[in-house]
Write a protein that holds these residues in place. Structure first.
Motif, PDB file in Angstrom:
ATOM      1  N   GLU A 233       0.821  -1.213   0.000  1.00  0.00           N
ATOM      2  CA  GLU A 233       0.000   0.000   0.000  1.00  0.00           C
ATOM      3  C   GLU A 233       0.851   1.258   0.000  1.00  0.00           C
ATOM      4  OE1 GLU A 233      -4.194  -0.160   1.846  1.00  0.00           O
ATOM      5  OE2 GLU A 233      -2.906  -1.189   3.287  1.00  0.00           O
ATOM      6  N   ILE A 234       1.948   1.258   0.737  1.00  0.00           N
ATOM      7  CA  ILE A 234       2.863   2.393   0.753  1.00  0.00           C
ATOM      8  C   ILE A 234       4.232   1.963   0.240  1.00  0.00           C
ATOM      9  CG2 ILE A 234       4.120   4.003   2.228  1.00  0.00           C
ATOM     10  CD1 ILE A 234       1.725   4.334   3.926  1.00  0.00           C
ATOM     11  N   PRO A 236       6.534  -0.726  -1.743  1.00  0.00           N
ATOM     12  CA  PRO A 236       6.417  -1.830  -2.698  1.00  0.00           C
ATOM     13  C   PRO A 236       6.921  -3.143  -2.092  1.00  0.00           C
ATOM     14  CG  PRO A 236       7.379   0.097  -3.744  1.00  0.00           C
ATOM     15  CD  PRO A 236       7.323   0.391  -2.278  1.00  0.00           C
ATOM     16  N   ASP A 237       6.178  -4.217  -2.371  1.00  0.00           N
ATOM     17  CA  ASP A 237       6.587  -5.568  -1.961  1.00  0.00           C
ATOM     18  C   ASP A 237       6.633  -5.759  -0.446  1.00  0.00           C
ATOM     19  OD1 ASP A 237       6.938  -6.331  -4.657  1.00  0.00           O
ATOM     20  OD2 ASP A 237       8.922  -5.417  -4.661  1.00  0.00           O
ATOM     21  N   LEU A 238       5.880  -4.947   0.298  1.00  0.00           N
ATOM     22  CA  LEU A 238       5.832  -5.117   1.747  1.00  0.00           C
ATOM     23  C   LEU A 238       4.456  -5.619   2.169  1.00  0.00           C
ATOM     24  CD1 LEU A 238       7.147  -4.735   4.563  1.00  0.00           C
ATOM     25  CD2 LEU A 238       6.181  -2.431   4.566  1.00  0.00           C
ATOM     26  N   TRP A 239       4.450  -6.739   2.895  1.00  0.00           N
ATOM     27  CA  TRP A 239       3.209  -7.281   3.460  1.00  0.00           C
ATOM     28  C   TRP A 239       3.250  -7.112   4.969  1.00  0.00           C
ATOM     29  CZ3 TRP A 239       2.455 -11.352   6.975  1.00  0.00           C
ATOM     30  CH2 TRP A 239       1.125 -11.761   7.151  1.00  0.00           C
ATOM     31  N   GLY A 240       2.100  -6.777   5.564  1.00  0.00           N
ATOM     32  CA  GLY A 240       2.080  -6.586   7.003  1.00  0.00           C
ATOM     33  C   GLY A 240       0.760  -6.964   7.626  1.00  0.00           C
ATOM     34  N   ILE A 241       0.820  -7.366   8.874  1.00  0.00           N
ATOM     35  CA  ILE A 241      -0.385  -7.647   9.655  1.00  0.00           C
ATOM     36  C   ILE A 241      -0.207  -7.027  11.026  1.00  0.00           C
ATOM     37  CG2 ILE A 241       0.576  -9.907  10.277  1.00  0.00           C
ATOM     38  CD1 ILE A 241      -2.345 -10.832  10.689  1.00  0.00           C
ATOM     39  N   SER A 242      -1.295  -6.473  11.566  1.00  0.00           N
ATOM     40  CA  SER A 242      -1.251  -5.790  12.849  1.00  0.00           C
ATOM     41  C   SER A 242      -2.488  -6.153  13.656  1.00  0.00           C
ATOM     42  CB  SER A 242      -1.191  -4.277  12.636  1.00  0.00           C
ATOM     43  OG  SER A 242      -1.191  -3.588  13.859  1.00  0.00           O
TER      44      SER A 242
END
Length: 291
Positions: A233-234, A236-242
């Motif tokens: 989303e901000i 590139p190529d970064l996945w995240g969970i919170s």
């Protein structure tokens, strides 16, 4: 580098009362952080804002109560100016006047101390949980906290992979922008807090206004499913969970895991969602026991 407030003995006539005052003023003398100049040299704080902060620092490290006269000498300012600085603190709710004419810390200021202690307690409780999460995932784990209109990273556990993302502790970020760590903090803010944050976002970022309603719907979805997730989303190529850390009935902090998207398969995402949510629930349970 630090400096101390200097007191001159010849400013006080040799009387018992003034000797007592000198002793009390020495008690409230404490080092203050210097402000570096643009050339790298240090100089003393100056201006009304710096004076107000000096007074707060005196109350933070000195006696519980002090008179305006004692404060004026301690910060090396005229009494008339000190009255103005004290008035600012009184009107803001940080200090109150006692029946004896002295000043003491108000409940608002003690609330700041309480929040600071809670943040320290949260970090100490979260550290082993974050380490286990990073060891099990090999990815970056963060502890983030809502602070006013922003989020701030208060702890991190670095990925053990050779190619990895990093996130500096102390980094702040606006909450209205995309991203799992931002969304989870904003989703669990109270309705009043959320409205203030969104109103400020529209003021400073006119392009955000058309996105407001869709964001509110997204935040409701996050609360229903219990976590926030984002991908590219901000960054590139970064996945995240919170996932939120809930103490009592409220939440102003979250546990976050970030990883390169190419390294996380659908199966691995499912496993990490479960791991992060379980870790956040573990922290919530531990905080409930200490509240």
């Amino acid at each position: 580098m630090q400096y101390g407030i200097i007191f001159c003995a010849d400013r006080f006539p040799p009387s018992g009362k003034n000797t007592q005052m000198k002793r009390k003023i020495r008690q409230i003398r404490r080092p203050l952080r210097s402000i570096a100049s643009s050339r790298g040299r240090s100089r003393a704080p100056s201006g009304p804002a710096a004076r107000v902060l000096q007074i707060l620092s005196l109350f933070a490290t000195g006696p519980a109560q002090a008179s305006v006269e004692e404060i004026a000498v301690a910060i090396k300012a005229p009494k008339s100016s000190t009255y103005r600085y004290v008035k600012i603190l009184k009107e803001a709710g940080f200090v109150v006047e006692t029946g004896t004419g002295h000043l003491e810390v108000a409940p608002l200021a003690t609330g700041l101390v309480r929040n600071s202690k809670l943040a320290g307690k949260l970090i100490s409780i979260a550290r082993p949980v974050m380490q286990r999460l990073t060891q099990g995932s090999r990815e970056l784990t963060l502890l983030v906290k809502r602070s006013g209109h922003f989020g701030v990273c208060i702890a991190s556990c670095e990925s053990i992979m050779p190619i990895r993302y990093t996130f500096e502790v102390g980094t702040t970020f606006p909450l209205h922008l995309p991203g799992a760590l931002r969304r989870s903090l904003l989703a669990y803010a109270s309705e009043a807090e959320r409205e203030l944050i969104l109103a400020e976002a529209m003021r400073i970022d006119p392009q955000f206004r058309p996105q407001r309603n869709s964001l509110i719907r997204e935040l409701e979805t996050i609360r229903q499913r219990g976590y926030a997730e984002s991908e590219t989303e901000i960054t590139p190529d970064l996945w995240g969970i919170s996932a939120p850390i809930i103490a009592g009935d409220t939440s102003n902090s979250a546990l976050v895991l970030l990883a390169p998207a190419y390294r996380v398969s659908s199966t691995e995402k499912s496993r990490l969602r479960s791991a992060v949510r379980s870790a956040a629930k573990e922290l919530s349970a531990q905080l409930d026991l200490t509240v």
